[in-house]
Design a protein around this motif. Structure first.
Motif, short mmCIF file in Angstrom:
data_model
loop_
_atom_site.label_atom_id
_atom_site.label_comp_id
_atom_site.label_asym_id
_atom_site.label_seq_id
_atom_site.Cartn_x
_atom_site.Cartn_y
_atom_site.Cartn_z
N HIS A 87 -62.45 6.26 0.63
CA HIS A 87 -62.30 5.79 -0.58
C HIS A 87 -62.43 4.30 -0.66
O HIS A 87 -61.37 3.78 0.32
N GLN A 88 -63.47 3.79 -1.49
CA GLN A 88 -63.47 2.14 -1.51
C GLN A 88 -63.61 1.75 -2.85
O GLN A 88 -63.90 2.52 -3.89
N GLU A 90 -65.20 -1.65 -4.85
CA GLU A 90 -65.81 -3.00 -4.92
C GLU A 90 -66.21 -3.34 -6.24
O GLU A 90 -66.67 -2.56 -7.06
N LEU A 93 -65.31 -1.03 -8.99
CA LEU A 93 -66.02 0.40 -9.03
C LEU A 93 -65.77 1.11 -7.93
O LEU A 93 -65.40 0.72 -6.57
N GLN A 94 -64.95 2.37 -8.04
CA GLN A 94 -64.62 3.21 -6.97
C GLN A 94 -65.84 4.03 -6.43
O GLN A 94 -66.71 4.57 -6.95
N ARG A 95 -65.82 4.16 -5.08
CA ARG A 95 -66.87 5.13 -4.30
C ARG A 95 -65.92 6.01 -3.47
O ARG A 95 -65.17 5.48 -2.61
N GLU A 96 -66.14 7.29 -3.80
CA GLU A 96 -65.64 8.35 -3.09
C GLU A 96 -66.56 9.08 -2.15
O GLU A 96 -67.58 9.57 -3.00
N VAL A 97 -66.38 9.38 -0.99
CA VAL A 97 -67.40 10.18 -0.09
C VAL A 97 -66.40 11.33 0.55
O VAL A 97 -65.40 11.11 1.25
N GLU A 109 -70.31 12.78 -3.14
CA GLU A 109 -70.28 11.15 -3.37
C GLU A 109 -70.11 11.01 -4.97
O GLU A 109 -70.83 11.43 -5.84
N ARG A 110 -69.01 10.22 -5.33
CA ARG A 110 -68.99 9.56 -6.59
C ARG A 110 -68.94 8.23 -6.77
O ARG A 110 -68.10 7.59 -5.93
N LEU A 111 -69.64 7.67 -7.61
CA LEU A 111 -69.47 6.21 -8.06
C LEU A 111 -68.93 6.19 -9.37
O LEU A 111 -69.64 6.62 -10.19
#
Length: 328
Positions: A87-88, A90, A93-97, A109-111
């Motif tokens: 979970h990041q 930037e 905005l969140q990015r989950e993998v 993957e979700r952004l």
């Protein structure tokens, strides 16, 4: 039987689309400047929660605000699967993998941003999803703190979430005392039996994001050619984008949730291009799909409801679908 492999493959695709949307990015206070969002730095200054509801709310925001990498296992009737999670954040905005480490190779993957709790309306505010969840949680669930535990090498407390009726499933959560992050989750059926366990086995030092996570924009509800004639109490339409390259505009798709449990409803005309699913109840993993073929608007339509909810709920939803008068 020759058509069954295609039908089963298609049901799996439906399930991935429906649950992927219903479990998408969701979301204390709403900030209006410079852009609606939540300042994650505020979590560091807050004292440790004292009530079950406060712990649960902390966990909702921790899911958005902490950067981490982890290993996990998913245990269900289909066996044990190992995953790598990231979970990041930037620029808000969140990015989950989530990457499966054994069995068939599979990556989700979700952004995105923190979701809203409903469609935009002209006469009221639409809160971020954690606010919407907490607003009526007590109407449908009872929260209770249980014994402490140790999960993934970290001190945790257990939070029991018990439904007040038989129309939704319960949960047990083990929350990290230091961050509020969920370390373990059990999904329970209406008899209290464990359907699935999801547990972190390793959690690299989570770091609080030093900024705001953005809220999703307000979305206008789409035109309705059909609507559910019945939903379990507390379930409301979710403002998610429901078209996909797999199905295009020919398939109507809506997501409904009470904040914890969700179901997806699909409506499509039956054609020779796509194999129909057999009417009745299908099971795929811990989820169910209820299918009906009905004449709606002068055409034979396939109606399907799916989700991790009691099967009888899904059957009632598909049986009571209503076509809007005058709809195309």
């Amino acid at each position: 039987m020759r058509g069954w492999p295609r039908r089963r493959e298609r049901l799996a695709l439906w399930l991935g689309l429906g649950l992927g949307l219903s479990l998408g990015l969701s979301g204390l206070a709403v900030a209006q400047e410079p852009e609606p969002g939540f300042d994650c730095r505020g979590l560091a200054a807050e004292p440790a929660p004292e009530t079950p509801a406060a712990w649960f709310e902390r966990s909702l925001w921790a899911n958005h605000c902490y950067l981490f990498e982890a290993r996990a296992v998913r245990i269900s009737g289909e066996g044990v699967r190992a995953l790598a999670l990231t979970h990041q954040v930037e620029n808000g905005l969140q990015r989950e993998v989530a990457h499966y480490l054994d069995g068939p190779p599979l990556t989700y993957e979700r952004l995105g941003k923190v979701g809203r709790g409903g469609w935009a309306r002209s006469d009221d505010e639409v809160p971020a999803s954690p606010n919407a969840i907490m607003a009526h949680l007590d109407d449908f669930y009872r929260l209770r703190l249980a014994e402490d535990a140790r999960v993934a090498g970290r001190e945790a407390l257990r939070l029991d979430i018990e439904p007040l009726d038989a129309m939704r499933f319960g949960q047990r959560l083990w929350l990290d005392r230091a961050t509020g992050l969920p370390l373990k989750q059990e999904l329970l059926d209406v008899e209290g039996r464990v359907l699935e366990t999801f547990q972190l086995t390793e959690l690299d030092a989570p770091r609080l994001y030093a900024g705001r996570v953005r809220f999703d924009r307000l979305r206008e509800p789409p035109p309705e050619t059909w609507r559910p004639g019945w939903l379990p109490p507390g379930y409301v339409a979710q403002p998610v984008v429901t078209t996909s390259s797999l199905h295009g505009e020919r398939v109507g798709h809506r997501v409904y949730s009470d904040g914890l449990s969700s179901l997806s409803l699909f409506v499509e005309p039956l054609t020779e291009d796509f194999p129909a699913l057999a009417p009745g109840l299908h099971r795929l993993g811990i989820s169910y799909a209820a299918v009906r073929h009905q004449e709606l608007g002068g055409r034979v339509m396939q109606v399907m409801a799916l989700g991790e909810v009691p099967p009888r709920v899904l059957l009632q939803v598909v049986d009571r679908l209503q076509w809007q008068p005058g709809a195309p």
